[in-house]
Design a protein around this motif. Structure first.
Motif, PDB file in Angstrom:
ATOM      1  N   CYS A  96       0.754  -1.077  -0.091  1.00 55.81           N
ATOM      2  CA  CYS A  96      -0.028  -0.067   0.035  1.00 55.81           C
ATOM      3  C   CYS A  96       1.016   1.369  -0.070  1.00 55.81           C
ATOM      4  N   ALA A  97       0.372   2.285  -0.604  1.00 54.55           N
ATOM      5  CA  ALA A  97       1.134   3.677  -0.459  1.00 54.55           C
ATOM      6  C   ALA A  97       0.109   4.782  -0.264  1.00 54.55           C
ATOM      7  N   ALA A  98       0.791   5.884  -0.065  1.00 59.90           N
ATOM      8  CA  ALA A  98      -0.321   7.117   0.299  1.00 59.90           C
ATOM      9  C   ALA A  98       0.483   8.270  -0.241  1.00 59.90           C
ATOM     10  N   ARG A  99      -0.495   9.309  -0.634  1.00 56.35           N
ATOM     11  CA  ARG A  99       0.022  10.434  -0.947  1.00 56.35           C
ATOM     12  C   ARG A  99      -1.161  11.440  -0.473  1.00 56.35           C
ATOM     13  N   ALA A 100      -0.677  12.505  -0.159  1.00 55.80           N
ATOM     14  CA  ALA A 100      -1.550  13.863   0.035  1.00 55.80           C
ATOM     15  C   ALA A 100      -1.851  14.654  -1.004  1.00 55.80           C
ATOM     16  N   ARG A 101      -2.274  14.049  -2.273  1.00 53.85           N
ATOM     17  CA  ARG A 101      -2.573  14.564  -3.155  1.00 53.85           C
ATOM     18  C   ARG A 101      -3.511  13.634  -4.187  1.00 53.85           C
ATOM     19  N   ILE A 102      -3.985  14.205  -5.380  1.00 54.15           N
ATOM     20  CA  ILE A 102      -5.143  13.265  -5.939  1.00 54.15           C
ATOM     21  C   ILE A 102      -4.523  12.069  -6.057  1.00 54.15           C
ATOM     22  N   VAL A 103      -5.715  11.189  -6.218  1.00 54.95           N
ATOM     23  CA  VAL A 103      -5.296   9.784  -6.342  1.00 54.95           C
ATOM     24  C   VAL A 103      -4.794   9.631  -7.778  1.00 54.95           C
ATOM     25  N   THR A 104      -3.907   8.259  -7.734  1.00 54.89           N
ATOM     26  CA  THR A 104      -3.395   7.913  -9.108  1.00 54.89           C
ATOM     27  C   THR A 104      -3.154   6.771  -9.344  1.00 54.89           C
ATOM     28  N   ARG A 105      -3.142   6.216 -10.577  1.00 55.20           N
ATOM     29  CA  ARG A 105      -2.938   4.966 -10.929  1.00 55.20           C
ATOM     30  C   ARG A 105      -1.474   4.626 -11.214  1.00 55.20           C
ATOM     31  N   THR A 106      -0.639   5.786 -11.162  1.00 54.42           N
ATOM     32  CA  THR A 106       0.948   5.509 -11.509  1.00 54.42           C
ATOM     33  C   THR A 106       1.451   5.353  -9.902  1.00 54.42           C
ATOM     34  N   ASP A 107       2.598   5.012  -9.988  1.00 51.80           N
ATOM     35  CA  ASP A 107       3.285   4.593  -8.534  1.00 51.80           C
ATOM     36  C   ASP A 107       3.828   5.923  -7.863  1.00 51.80           C
ATOM     37  N   SER A 108       3.557   6.952  -8.225  1.00 52.87           N
ATOM     38  CA  SER A 108       3.990   8.435  -7.936  1.00 52.87           C
ATOM     39  C   SER A 108       3.506   8.643  -6.245  1.00 52.87           C
ATOM     40  N   TYR A 109       3.665   7.870  -5.450  1.00 53.85           N
ATOM     41  CA  TYR A 109       3.004   8.043  -4.057  1.00 53.85           C
ATOM     42  C   TYR A 109       4.219   8.257  -3.186  1.00 53.85           C
ATOM     43  N   ASP A 110       4.045   8.938  -2.191  1.00 48.38           N
ATOM     44  CA  ASP A 110       5.127   9.511  -1.154  1.00 48.38           C
ATOM     45  C   ASP A 110       5.432   8.467  -0.006  1.00 48.38           C
ATOM     46  N   TYR A 111       4.725   7.691   0.260  1.00 47.95           N
ATOM     47  CA  TYR A 111       4.935   6.813   1.279  1.00 47.95           C
ATOM     48  C   TYR A 111       4.533   5.298   0.972  1.00 47.95           C
ATOM     49  N   TRP A 112       5.308   4.522   1.455  1.00 50.53           N
ATOM     50  CA  TRP A 112       5.241   2.931   0.985  1.00 50.53           C
ATOM     51  C   TRP A 112       5.062   2.145   2.184  1.00 50.53           C
ATOM     52  N   GLY A 113       4.361   1.092   2.339  1.00 53.42           N
ATOM     53  CA  GLY A 113       4.660   0.162   2.911  1.00 53.42           C
ATOM     54  C   GLY A 113       5.693  -0.829   2.896  1.00 53.42           C
ATOM     55  N   GLN A 114       5.825  -1.813   3.983  1.00 53.67           N
ATOM     56  CA  GLN A 114       6.887  -2.940   3.553  1.00 53.67           C
ATOM     57  C   GLN A 114       6.436  -3.913   2.701  1.00 53.67           C
ATOM     58  N   GLY A 115       5.247  -4.080   2.499  1.00 53.39           N
ATOM     59  CA  GLY A 115       4.762  -5.138   1.698  1.00 53.39           C
ATOM     60  C   GLY A 115       4.255  -6.510   2.472  1.00 53.39           C
ATOM     61  N   THR A 116       3.274  -7.234   1.794  1.00 56.30           N
ATOM     62  CA  THR A 116       2.630  -8.515   2.559  1.00 56.30           C
ATOM     63  C   THR A 116       2.584  -9.447   1.333  1.00 56.30           C
ATOM     64  N   GLN A 117       2.946 -10.674   1.658  1.00 56.64           N
ATOM     65  CA  GLN A 117       3.090 -11.823   0.701  1.00 56.64           C
ATOM     66  C   GLN A 117       1.521 -12.320   0.367  1.00 56.64           C
ATOM     67  N   VAL A 118       1.352 -12.338  -0.725  1.00 55.64           N
ATOM     68  CA  VAL A 118      -0.039 -13.343  -1.186  1.00 55.64           C
ATOM     69  C   VAL A 118       0.167 -14.392  -1.977  1.00 55.64           C
ATOM     70  N   THR A 119       0.007 -15.624  -1.642  1.00 54.94           N
ATOM     71  CA  THR A 119       0.380 -16.784  -2.420  1.00 54.94           C
ATOM     72  C   THR A 119      -0.930 -17.655  -2.700  1.00 54.94           C
ATOM     73  N   VAL A 120      -1.365 -17.720  -4.089  1.00 55.99           N
ATOM     74  CA  VAL A 120      -2.532 -18.531  -4.477  1.00 55.99           C
ATOM     75  C   VAL A 120      -2.127 -19.614  -4.990  1.00 55.99           C
ATOM     76  N   SER A 121      -2.601 -20.961  -4.469  1.00 56.94           N
ATOM     77  CA  SER A 121      -2.211 -22.005  -4.882  1.00 56.94           C
ATOM     78  C   SER A 121      -3.242 -22.670  -5.941  1.00 56.94           C
ATOM     79  N   SER A 122      -2.762 -23.316  -6.815  1.00 56.33           N
ATOM     80  CA  SER A 122      -3.702 -23.944  -7.880  1.00 56.33           C
ATOM     81  C   SER A 122      -4.133 -25.291  -7.278  1.00 56.33           C
TER      82      SER A 122
END
Length: 122
Positions: A96-122
Motif C-alpha cells: 500500500c502507498a499514500a499521497r496527500a494529493r489526488i489519487v493516481t494509478r501511477t506509482d508516484s506515491y510518497d509513502y510506502w509500506g513494507q509489503g505483504t506476501q499473497v500466495t494463491v495455490s492452484s
C-alpha cells in the motif's frame, strides 16, 4: 511523515479470499489517497486499486475489477483491500502507498509500506 504497515497476506487456494489491511500513522490520513500495488517475482510493480482521500472514489486495474473492493475506516486510519475469487496469477507481494494529493494509478506515491506476501495455490 506517514508510516504504513500492511497485513493480511498469506497462502490461499484458488477461488479463495483475503483481506489486506494498510494501517497508517498520522492524524490526517483520511485526506490521503491510498493505492495498492503488487509485484510478482521477475515482474514490474503494477497498480491494483486505489481509493481517494477526499471523495472515497475507488479505482481498479482491469485484472482485478469485479473481484476486489477497497475501503477505508478513517477512525482506525486503515484502508482495506478485499480480494475474492483469487487466482494463481494474483500471487505477489502487495504494497500500500499514500499521497496527500489526488489519487493516481501511477506509482508516484510518497509513502510506502513494507509489503505483504499473497500466495494463491492452484
Amino acid at each position: 511523515q506517514v508510516q504504513l504497515v500492511e497485513s493480511g497476506g498469506g497462502l490461499v487456494q484458488a477461488g479463495g479470499s483475503l483481506r489486506l489491511s494498510c494501517a497508517a500513522s498520522g492524524r490526517t490520513f483520511s485526506a490521503y489517497a491510498v493505492g495498492w500495488f503488487r509485484q510478482a517475482p521477475g515482474k514490474e510493480r503494477e497498480f491494483v486499486a486505489a481509493i481517494s482521500g477526499s471523495t472515497g472514489n475507488t479505482y481498479f486495474s482491469d485484472s482485478v475489477k469485479g473481484r476486489c473492493t477497497v475501503s477505508r475506516d478513517n477512525a482506525k486510519n486503515t484502508v482495506y483491500l478485499q480480494m475474492n475469487s483469487l487466482k494463481p496469477e494474483d500471487t505477489a507481494v502487495y504494497y500500500c502507498a499514500a499521497r496527500a494529493r489526488i489519487v493516481t494509478r501511477t506509482d508516484s506515491y510518497d509513502y510506502w509500506g513494507q509489503g505483504t506476501q499473497v500466495t494463491v495455490s492452484s
